[in-house]
Design a protein around this motif. Structure first.
Motif, short mmCIF file in Angstrom:
data_model
loop_
_atom_site.label_atom_id
_atom_site.label_comp_id
_atom_site.label_asym_id
_atom_site.label_seq_id
_atom_site.Cartn_x
_atom_site.Cartn_y
_atom_site.Cartn_z
N GLU A 242 -0.21 0.26 13.65
CA GLU A 242 0.95 -0.34 12.83
C GLU A 242 1.04 0.17 11.21
O GLU A 242 1.63 0.56 10.63
N TYR A 243 -0.45 -0.11 10.81
CA TYR A 243 -0.87 0.40 9.45
C TYR A 243 -0.49 1.92 9.39
O TYR A 243 -0.01 2.50 8.47
N ALA A 244 -1.08 2.58 10.13
CA ALA A 244 -1.07 4.27 10.31
C ALA A 244 0.46 4.71 10.22
O ALA A 244 0.78 5.54 9.38
N THR A 245 1.14 4.05 10.91
CA THR A 245 2.63 4.20 10.99
C THR A 245 3.27 4.01 9.86
O THR A 245 4.17 4.88 9.00
N ALA A 246 2.97 3.08 9.01
CA ALA A 246 3.46 2.29 7.76
C ALA A 246 3.29 3.24 6.88
O ALA A 246 3.96 3.66 5.70
N LEU A 247 1.91 3.84 6.77
CA LEU A 247 1.26 4.45 5.60
C LEU A 247 1.45 5.98 5.78
O LEU A 247 1.13 6.78 4.98
N LEU B 163 0.82 -1.17 0.05
CA LEU B 163 -0.06 -0.13 -0.13
C LEU B 163 0.85 1.19 0.07
O LEU B 163 0.58 2.32 -0.77
N ARG B 164 2.03 1.24 0.94
CA ARG B 164 2.98 2.45 0.90
C ARG B 164 3.45 2.41 -0.53
O ARG B 164 3.85 3.61 -0.99
N ARG B 165 3.82 1.52 -1.17
CA ARG B 165 4.36 1.83 -2.60
C ARG B 165 3.48 2.22 -3.50
O ARG B 165 3.86 3.23 -4.32
N ARG B 166 2.15 2.08 -3.61
CA ARG B 166 1.17 2.60 -4.35
C ARG B 166 1.04 4.11 -4.08
O ARG B 166 0.89 4.92 -4.90
N LEU B 167 1.10 4.21 -2.75
CA LEU B 167 0.97 5.78 -2.34
C LEU B 167 2.08 6.67 -2.97
O LEU B 167 1.84 7.58 -3.51
N ASP B 168 3.48 5.92 -2.73
CA ASP B 168 4.63 6.70 -3.01
C ASP B 168 4.56 7.02 -4.50
O ASP B 168 4.99 7.64 -5.05
N ASP B 169 4.26 5.81 -5.23
CA ASP B 169 4.29 5.74 -6.86
C ASP B 169 3.41 6.63 -7.23
O ASP B 169 3.97 7.57 -8.66
N HIS B 170 2.49 7.25 -6.58
CA HIS B 170 1.46 7.96 -7.36
C HIS B 170 1.28 9.39 -6.52
O HIS B 170 0.40 10.14 -7.02
N VAL C 136 -4.95 9.40 4.17
CA VAL C 136 -5.38 10.48 5.10
C VAL C 136 -6.45 9.99 6.22
O VAL C 136 -6.80 10.51 7.20
N LEU C 137 -6.96 8.68 5.97
CA LEU C 137 -7.94 8.03 6.71
C LEU C 137 -7.99 6.71 6.35
O LEU C 137 -8.19 6.16 5.15
N PHE C 138 -8.39 5.97 7.51
CA PHE C 138 -8.79 4.52 7.15
C PHE C 138 -9.42 4.19 8.56
O PHE C 138 -9.53 4.80 9.61
#
Length: 267
Positions: A92-97, A45-52, A57-59
């Motif tokens: 954990e996800y919030a920190t990673a993302l 998920l982080r890769r998708r965010l960074d690539d684009h 902002v929320l989940f």
């Protein structure tokens, strides 16, 4: 001018989930939100965010057994250990993302609940939120609570803005805030202009969401004059995000005329 985030749980469903990031970025979105990240590895998920070039902002925190129609467990006595484990996972996800907000769903209260139970549900809710906010503060994350209308989600514990703000005030944590969804608010109580002018200046609103009423499609038809509402939000100096949590009538990109028109008028 409000900043808009694409809700990838409802928008771009013509694409596989992981491909929705690219589609949102191609349409000019700079941020995304969605219900849950847990079916995917946080690194992907982080890769998708960074690539684009997108911000997350929320989940939502884990909601219990979603497939069996559970809609959160924060206000359900006896589920405290599961709730704490869910908050650990969400953070954990919030920190990673790099996600600064996590929405915590309260849960459904059965209509045949005994007279004494509402107080027990609220006490459980406050205690769970206090613990979650304390954990999240260490990670630099805000915990959000959202009033949801009883037509779409019968039995949901939290329905009204005043009740949400009372919960936030009673817990007293600076990183516990209200998620104001104008769609839900219009269905339950209306008076959106007054609500925005009353609640945004308090600093207790951490996120906004929008959809048309009554059909939850693009916010360009129906009961809401979104151009007016966006103007009110701008006038009040809100600098957060507004999630586009709606189901497109047809293709997502084809339905973004409302957003392009608004941004063009305010360029």
């Amino acid at each position: 001018m409000p900043r808009f985030a694409a809700n990838l749980s409802m928008m771009y469903t013509e694409h596989d989930f992981l491909d929705r990031f690219a589609a949102a970025a191609a349409d000019g979105f700079q941020a995304v939100e969605y219900l849950f990240p847990y079916a995917y590895d946080a690194t992907e998920l982080r890769r998708r965010l960074d690539d684009h070039g997108l911000k997350q902002v929320l989940f939502n925190a884990p909601p219990g057994d979603w497939e069996s129609a559970e809609r959160g467990i924060a206000a359900l006595p006896g589920r405290e250990a599961e709730f704490r484990s869910g908050i650990d996972r969400a953070l954990e996800y919030a920190t990673a993302l790099g996600c600064p907000r996590v929405h915590v769903m309260a849960g459904l209260v059965q209509p045949d609940a005994k007279p004494a139970e509402p107080a027990e549900h609220r006490d459980t809710y406050l205690a769970n939120l206090a613990r979650a906010a304390e954990q999240a503060a260490a990670a630099g994350v805000d915990i959000l609570v959202e009033p949801i209308n009883g037509r779409d989600m019968p039995g949901y514990f939290l329905n009204r803005q005043a009740d949400a703000h009372a919960v936030v005030q009673d817990v007293g944590a600076s990183n516990l805030k209200v998620q104001l969804d104008l769609y839900h608010c219009q269905i339950v109580e209306g008076d959106l202009t007054a609500t925005l002018r009353r609640d945004l200046p308090t600093g207790r609103v951490g996120h906004l969401q929008i959809a048309s009423v009554p059909d939850r499609h693009e916010p360009d038809r129906g009961e809401l004059d979104v151009s007016h509402l966006f103007g009110v939000v701008d006038e009040l100096g809100y600098d957060g995000w507004m999630g586009c949590e709606y189901r497109p009538r047809a293709g997502t990109s084809e339905g973004l005329g409302w957003l392009n028109d608004y941004q063009g008028e305010n360029a």
